[in-house]
Design a protein around this motif. Sequence first.
Motif, mmCIF file in Angstrom:
data_model
loop_
_atom_site.group_PDB
_atom_site.id
_atom_site.type_symbol
_atom_site.label_atom_id
_atom_site.label_comp_id
_atom_site.label_asym_id
_atom_site.label_seq_id
_atom_site.Cartn_x
_atom_site.Cartn_y
_atom_site.Cartn_z
ATOM 1 N N SER A 168 -8.927 9.133 4.401
ATOM 2 C CA SER A 168 -8.652 9.174 4.900
ATOM 3 C C SER A 168 -6.335 8.239 4.409
ATOM 4 C CB SER A 168 -8.776 7.552 6.210
ATOM 5 O OG SER A 168 -8.262 5.936 5.212
ATOM 6 N N GLN A 169 -5.706 8.844 6.078
ATOM 7 C CA GLN A 169 -4.171 8.265 4.945
ATOM 8 C C GLN A 169 -4.011 6.929 5.605
ATOM 9 O OE1 GLN A 169 -1.571 11.056 4.746
ATOM 10 N NE2 GLN A 169 -3.469 11.651 3.993
ATOM 11 N N ASP A 170 -5.288 6.764 6.436
ATOM 12 C CA ASP A 170 -4.712 4.654 6.601
ATOM 13 C C ASP A 170 -5.261 4.530 4.971
ATOM 14 O OD1 ASP A 170 -4.229 4.601 8.816
ATOM 15 O OD2 ASP A 170 -6.439 3.579 9.137
ATOM 16 N N ASP A 171 -5.805 5.201 4.139
ATOM 17 C CA ASP A 171 -6.057 4.630 2.550
ATOM 18 C C ASP A 171 -4.990 5.318 2.518
ATOM 19 O OD1 ASP A 171 -8.386 3.272 2.904
ATOM 20 O OD2 ASP A 171 -10.016 5.176 2.387
ATOM 21 N N VAL A 172 -4.192 6.531 2.152
ATOM 22 C CA VAL A 172 -3.383 7.208 1.151
ATOM 23 C C VAL A 172 -1.908 5.707 1.591
ATOM 24 C CG1 VAL A 172 -1.456 8.857 0.738
ATOM 25 C CG2 VAL A 172 -3.666 9.752 1.099
ATOM 26 N N ARG A 173 -1.870 5.127 2.572
ATOM 27 C CA ARG A 173 -0.651 4.292 2.995
ATOM 28 C C ARG A 173 -1.067 3.078 2.618
ATOM 29 N NH1 ARG A 173 -0.668 7.470 8.079
ATOM 30 N NH2 ARG A 173 -2.436 6.471 8.937
ATOM 31 N N LYS A 174 -2.226 2.324 2.508
ATOM 32 C CA LYS A 174 -2.497 1.411 1.559
ATOM 33 C C LYS A 174 -1.764 1.229 -0.010
ATOM 34 C CE LYS A 174 -6.770 -0.309 5.057
ATOM 35 N NZ LYS A 174 -8.017 -0.102 4.608
ATOM 36 N N ILE A 175 -2.435 3.001 -0.732
ATOM 37 C CA ILE A 175 -2.178 3.066 -2.064
ATOM 38 C C ILE A 175 -1.057 3.119 -2.400
ATOM 39 C CG2 ILE A 175 -1.908 4.164 -4.201
ATOM 40 C CD1 ILE A 175 -4.922 5.094 -2.742
ATOM 41 N N GLN A 176 0.403 3.445 -1.215
ATOM 42 C CA GLN A 176 1.696 3.250 -1.251
ATOM 43 C C GLN A 176 1.982 2.110 -1.227
ATOM 44 O OE1 GLN A 176 1.942 6.662 2.427
ATOM 45 N NE2 GLN A 176 2.337 8.008 0.442
ATOM 46 N N ALA A 177 1.510 1.515 -0.333
ATOM 47 C CA ALA A 177 2.178 -0.098 0.312
ATOM 48 C C ALA A 177 1.918 -1.298 -0.902
ATOM 49 C CB ALA A 177 1.133 -0.559 0.918
ATOM 50 N N ALA A 178 0.414 -0.305 -1.338
ATOM 51 C CA ALA A 178 0.195 -1.641 -3.198
ATOM 52 C C ALA A 178 1.493 -1.440 -3.895
ATOM 53 C CB ALA A 178 -1.136 -1.577 -3.432
ATOM 54 N N PHE A 179 1.380 -0.119 -4.152
ATOM 55 C CA PHE A 179 2.501 0.183 -5.642
ATOM 56 C C PHE A 179 3.624 1.077 -5.179
ATOM 57 C CE2 PHE A 179 -2.104 1.025 -6.373
ATOM 58 C CZ PHE A 179 -1.804 -0.365 -7.864
ATOM 59 N N PRO A 180 4.650 0.407 -4.346
ATOM 60 C CA PRO A 180 5.564 0.769 -3.494
ATOM 61 C C PRO A 180 6.748 2.189 -4.444
ATOM 62 C CG PRO A 180 6.377 -1.031 -4.165
ATOM 63 C CD PRO A 180 4.741 -1.098 -4.404
ATOM 64 N N HIS A 181 6.784 1.321 -6.511
ATOM 65 C CA HIS A 181 7.378 2.209 -7.049
ATOM 66 C C HIS A 181 7.059 3.714 -7.367
ATOM 67 C CE1 HIS A 181 9.996 -0.950 -6.313
ATOM 68 N NE2 HIS A 181 9.267 -1.778 -6.873
ATOM 69 N N MET A 182 5.399 3.503 -7.264
ATOM 70 C CA MET A 182 4.786 4.428 -7.466
ATOM 71 C C MET A 182 4.962 5.946 -6.920
ATOM 72 S SD MET A 182 0.455 5.097 -8.444
ATOM 73 C CE MET A 182 0.961 3.654 -9.126
ATOM 74 N N SER A 183 5.061 6.847 -7.203
ATOM 75 C CA SER A 183 5.326 8.542 -7.067
ATOM 76 C C SER A 183 3.399 8.797 -6.361
ATOM 77 C CB SER A 183 5.778 10.054 -7.293
ATOM 78 O OG SER A 183 6.906 8.985 -7.783
ATOM 79 N N VAL A 184 4.070 9.152 -5.174
ATOM 80 C CA VAL A 184 2.469 9.426 -3.979
ATOM 81 C C VAL A 184 2.835 10.243 -3.415
ATOM 82 C CG1 VAL A 184 0.561 9.136 -2.475
ATOM 83 C CG2 VAL A 184 1.620 6.588 -4.523
ATOM 84 N N PHE A 185 2.330 11.202 -3.694
ATOM 85 C CA PHE A 185 2.679 12.372 -2.602
ATOM 86 C C PHE A 185 1.706 12.859 -1.681
ATOM 87 C CE2 PHE A 185 4.503 12.924 -7.094
ATOM 88 C CZ PHE A 185 6.164 12.868 -6.922
ATOM 89 N N VAL A 186 2.201 13.571 -0.779
ATOM 90 C CA VAL A 186 1.259 14.284 0.391
ATOM 91 C C VAL A 186 1.555 15.105 0.489
ATOM 92 C CG1 VAL A 186 0.324 13.535 1.957
ATOM 93 C CG2 VAL A 186 0.892 11.329 0.989
ATOM 94 N N TYR A 187 -0.121 15.862 0.943
ATOM 95 C CA TYR A 187 0.811 17.522 0.972
ATOM 96 C C TYR A 187 -0.208 18.047 2.498
ATOM 97 C CZ TYR A 187 2.208 17.154 -4.033
ATOM 98 O OH TYR A 187 2.368 17.008 -5.101
ATOM 99 N N PRO A 188 0.497 18.921 2.789
ATOM 100 C CA PRO A 188 -0.007 19.961 3.970
ATOM 101 C C PRO A 188 -1.810 20.656 3.792
ATOM 102 C CG PRO A 188 1.763 20.440 3.175
ATOM 103 C CD PRO A 188 1.925 20.012 2.554
#
Length: 222
Positions: A168-188
């Motif tokens: 889920s995108q909720d999980d992706v956002r949790k990952i981004q929030a947990a690691f704000p300095h990590m590059s977490v790329f999202v694609y269409p």
Amino acid sequence: MGDMIRLTAADGVTIDAYRAAPSGAPKAGVVVLQEIFGVNDHIRRVTDGFAAEGYLAIAPALFDRAQPHVELGYGPDDMKQGMEIRARTTLDGALADVAAAVKAASEAGKVGVVGYCWGGSLAFLAATRLAGVSAAVGYYGGMIASHLDEIPKAPTILHFGEKDKHISQDDVRKIQAAFPHMSVFVYPADHGFNCDARGSYDKPSADLARARTLEFLADKLA
């Protein structure tokens, strides 16, 4: 380009691995971690692709502890079989086999770990738990969101598809929030967008993710 070799993990278990070497001296090592379909033709081609970029690339057969010589396609029956075999693996066993592949690839110098689907989660956990990992790249790893208490010890980037029905995108956002300095790329794109043997393949997303991955590895493994 490659051939099959044997790897022995620290606990004495021996597994197969696909090894592809560049035409000249390797500039570093890359460990390629499979989806739930085994070290099949697609994973071997991905491994060959990293070798063509100058890396000594090794793809350990992470299902061997549960069932050796697994090579599946991408149909419903293959998916069901892959999930069943995956359920018979253990995280500790899989990471022990990843560690054996990292050790083998280290003959080329620094080692990066790149994984897809199940392997994407294992790439993230390799960065948090294993010695000898200098960089990690995870593609659509579904277990990452449940391991946010673990901090990667090596530089890590992650790739996800915004149309992924498994993550889920909720999980992706949790990952981004947990690691704000990590590059977490999202694609269409959907789950498995990197695999050109799957219906969910998305070439523009796959090409962009590959370019970012190669740039990242060139920087971190130099």
